[in-house]
Design an enzyme around this catalytic site. Sequence first.
Site, PDB file in Angstrom:
ATOM      1  N   GLY A 153      -4.505  11.339   9.682  1.00 18.22           N
ATOM      2  CA  GLY A 153      -5.439  10.426   9.075  1.00 18.22           C
ATOM      3  C   GLY A 153      -5.627  10.803   7.641  1.00 18.22           C
TER       4      GLY A 153
ATOM      5  N   ARG B 280      -3.269   4.742  -3.734  1.00 20.83           N
ATOM      6  CA  ARG B 280      -4.691   4.998  -3.282  1.00 20.83           C
ATOM      7  C   ARG B 280      -4.880   6.510  -2.896  1.00 20.83           C
ATOM      8  NH1 ARG B 280      -7.666   0.088  -1.723  1.00 20.83           N
ATOM      9  NH2 ARG B 280      -6.682  -1.471  -2.547  1.00 20.83           N
TER      10      ARG B 280
ATOM     11  N   SER C 158     -11.603  18.993  18.008  1.00 19.20           N
ATOM     12  CA  SER C 158     -12.376  19.829  16.974  1.00 19.20           C
ATOM     13  C   SER C 158     -13.749  19.877  17.094  1.00 19.20           C
ATOM     14  CB  SER C 158     -12.150  18.926  15.444  1.00 19.20           C
ATOM     15  OG  SER C 158     -12.390  17.671  15.413  1.00 19.20           O
ATOM     16  N   ASP C 159     -14.189  18.999  17.801  1.00 18.52           N
ATOM     17  CA  ASP C 159     -15.726  19.194  18.127  1.00 18.52           C
ATOM     18  C   ASP C 159     -15.859  18.883  19.497  1.00 18.52           C
ATOM     19  OD1 ASP C 159     -15.162  16.913  15.933  1.00 18.52           O
ATOM     20  OD2 ASP C 159     -16.607  16.040  17.452  1.00 18.52           O
TER      21      ASP C 159
ATOM     22  N   ARG D 272       0.694   9.672  15.881  1.00 16.23           N
ATOM     23  CA  ARG D 272      -0.383  10.213  15.290  1.00 16.23           C
ATOM     24  C   ARG D 272      -0.646  11.325  15.387  1.00 16.23           C
ATOM     25  NH1 ARG D 272      -5.509  10.264  13.342  1.00 16.23           N
ATOM     26  NH2 ARG D 272      -7.069  10.649  14.805  1.00 16.23           N
TER      27      ARG D 272
ATOM     28  N   GLY E 256      -3.997  14.077  14.903  1.00  8.90           N
ATOM     29  CA  GLY E 256      -5.499  14.304  14.584  1.00  8.90           C
ATOM     30  C   GLY E 256      -6.424  14.811  15.305  1.00  8.90           C
ATOM     31  N   SER E 257      -7.606  14.725  14.803  1.00  8.63           N
ATOM     32  CA  SER E 257      -8.890  15.406  15.409  1.00  8.63           C
ATOM     33  C   SER E 257      -9.241  14.667  16.444  1.00  8.63           C
ATOM     34  CB  SER E 257      -9.515  16.289  14.615  1.00  8.63           C
ATOM     35  OG  SER E 257     -10.173  15.256  13.756  1.00  8.63           O
TER      36      SER E 257
ATOM     37  N   ARG F 226      -3.806  16.721   4.772  1.00  5.05           N
ATOM     38  CA  ARG F 226      -2.957  17.283   5.985  1.00  5.05           C
ATOM     39  C   ARG F 226      -1.710  16.862   6.070  1.00  5.05           C
ATOM     40  NH1 ARG F 226      -6.799  16.853  10.574  1.00  5.05           N
ATOM     41  NH2 ARG F 226      -7.480  18.577   9.378  1.00  5.05           N
TER      42      ARG F 226
ATOM     43  N   HIS G 217       0.948  -1.210  -0.189  1.00  3.54           N
ATOM     44  CA  HIS G 217      -0.155  -0.002  -0.014  1.00  3.54           C
ATOM     45  C   HIS G 217       0.832   1.252   0.118  1.00  3.54           C
ATOM     46  CE1 HIS G 217      -2.514  -3.068   1.700  1.00  3.54           C
ATOM     47  NE2 HIS G 217      -3.590  -2.675   0.974  1.00  3.54           N
TER      48      HIS G 217
ATOM     49  N   GLU H  61     -11.696   9.413  18.947  1.00  4.94           N
ATOM     50  CA  GLU H  61     -11.087   9.157  17.721  1.00  4.94           C
ATOM     51  C   GLU H  61     -11.257   7.893  17.224  1.00  4.94           C
ATOM     52  OE1 GLU H  61      -8.441   7.011  18.470  1.00  4.94           O
ATOM     53  OE2 GLU H  61      -7.009   8.404  17.258  1.00  4.94           O
ATOM     54  N   MET H  62     -10.411   7.502  15.938  1.00  2.00           N
ATOM     55  CA  MET H  62     -10.606   6.294  15.402  1.00  2.00           C
ATOM     56  C   MET H  62      -9.604   5.525  14.830  1.00  2.00           C
ATOM     57  SD  MET H  62     -14.021   7.649  12.953  1.00  2.00           S
ATOM     58  CE  MET H  62     -14.559   5.875  12.558  1.00  2.00           C
ATOM     59  N   GLU H  63      -8.326   5.832  15.550  1.00  2.00           N
ATOM     60  CA  GLU H  63      -7.185   4.987  14.912  1.00  2.00           C
ATOM     61  C   GLU H  63      -6.168   4.751  16.252  1.00  2.00           C
ATOM     62  OE1 GLU H  63      -8.038   8.170  13.884  1.00  2.00           O
ATOM     63  OE2 GLU H  63      -8.924   7.481  11.985  1.00  2.00           O
TER      64      GLU H  63
ATOM     65  N   ARG I 243      -9.228  25.372  13.133  1.00  2.00           N
ATOM     66  CA  ARG I 243      -8.729  24.186  12.904  1.00  2.00           C
ATOM     67  C   ARG I 243      -7.304  24.251  12.536  1.00  2.00           C
ATOM     68  NH1 ARG I 243     -11.455  19.113  11.099  1.00  2.00           N
ATOM     69  NH2 ARG I 243     -13.690  19.478  11.724  1.00  2.00           N
TER      70      ARG I 243
HETATM   71  N1  HPA Z   1     -15.652  10.679  16.865  1.00  4.13           N
HETATM   72  C1  HPA Z   1     -14.484  10.045  15.948  1.00  4.13           C
HETATM   73  N2  HPA Z   1     -13.607  10.597  15.638  1.00  4.13           N
HETATM   74  C2  HPA Z   1     -13.612  11.975  15.672  1.00  4.13           C
HETATM   75  C3  HPA Z   1     -14.599  12.743  15.973  1.00  4.13           C
HETATM   76  C4  HPA Z   1     -15.728  12.059  16.687  1.00  4.13           C
HETATM   77  O1  HPA Z   1     -16.632  12.626  17.204  1.00  4.13           O
HETATM   78  N3  HPA Z   1     -14.139  14.070  15.920  1.00  4.13           N
HETATM   79  C5  HPA Z   1     -13.190  14.091  15.394  1.00  4.13           C
HETATM   80  N4  HPA Z   1     -12.706  13.016  15.080  1.00  4.13           N
END
Ligand code: HPA
Length: 238
Positions: free
Chosen positions: A20, A43, A204-205, A87, A89-90, A24, A4, A180-182, A218
């Site tokens: 991610g 990719r 970020s939120d 990593r 990220g947000s 960026r 990859h 987050e997700m990673e 941001r």
């Molecule tokens: N969930 C998962 N990942 C994120 C979020 C969230 O609300 N905001 C930024 N990354």
Amino acid sequence: MSVHIGAQPGDIAERVLLPGDPMRAKWIAETFLQDAKCYTQVRGMLGFTGTYQGVRVSVQGSGMGMPSASIYTHELINEYGVRSLIRIGSCGALAMDLQLGDVIAAIGSATDSNMNRTRFDGLVDYAPVADFGLLRTAAEVAERHGTALRVGPILAADAFYTDRPDLYDTLADYGVLAVEMESAAIYTIAARYRARALTILTVSDHLKTGDKMDSAQREQGFSAMVRIGLDTAIAGAA
Ligand code: HPA
């Protein structure tokens, strides 16, 4: 070339920042690195190597979610000899005392992902954690920069859009700062192959208040985090 990543051996530095978003990665390379060259576009997941304060550093997009981040983490370590992965990220905040733009370092990462359940046969709830040396360095760097760094546990979730916000409330009760997700996958794979990993995030939120950053916020928030990530990555380099 790995499956990859379209780089040749030696194209990727020992120290890698992992955002991610591949765009960026491009922005970081153009804004913070000298002599940055793109080594992969496979990719659309761009990766760059350049120098930061005279030290070779790469920035590689990892994509969204743990299956994608796992692929890049595995290949960077095992095919290109990467030793440190940071990593950046947000995240969505859960803790009520966090605000938009705050920077978090994830000391540990709870997860609802099935990847480690499969890995450990459902017999052990493995605890994915940050490399202590990188975490300590990041805390020192942030202090030097005058950036408040909140260190604590986070959740690495499989779903961005959850049907179970009640679980987020329970996790917040147990001190989980943000989602987050990673991170859990990156920490687990780095541990497996004896590399070092850390996750640094900008809020970020806010998942409880509904606040969201605008694009100017941001960029500014992200710059503080990228600087912490880069100075942490190069610490101890000859
Ligand atoms: N969930 C998962 N990942 C994120 C979020 C969230 O609300 N905001 C930024 N990354």
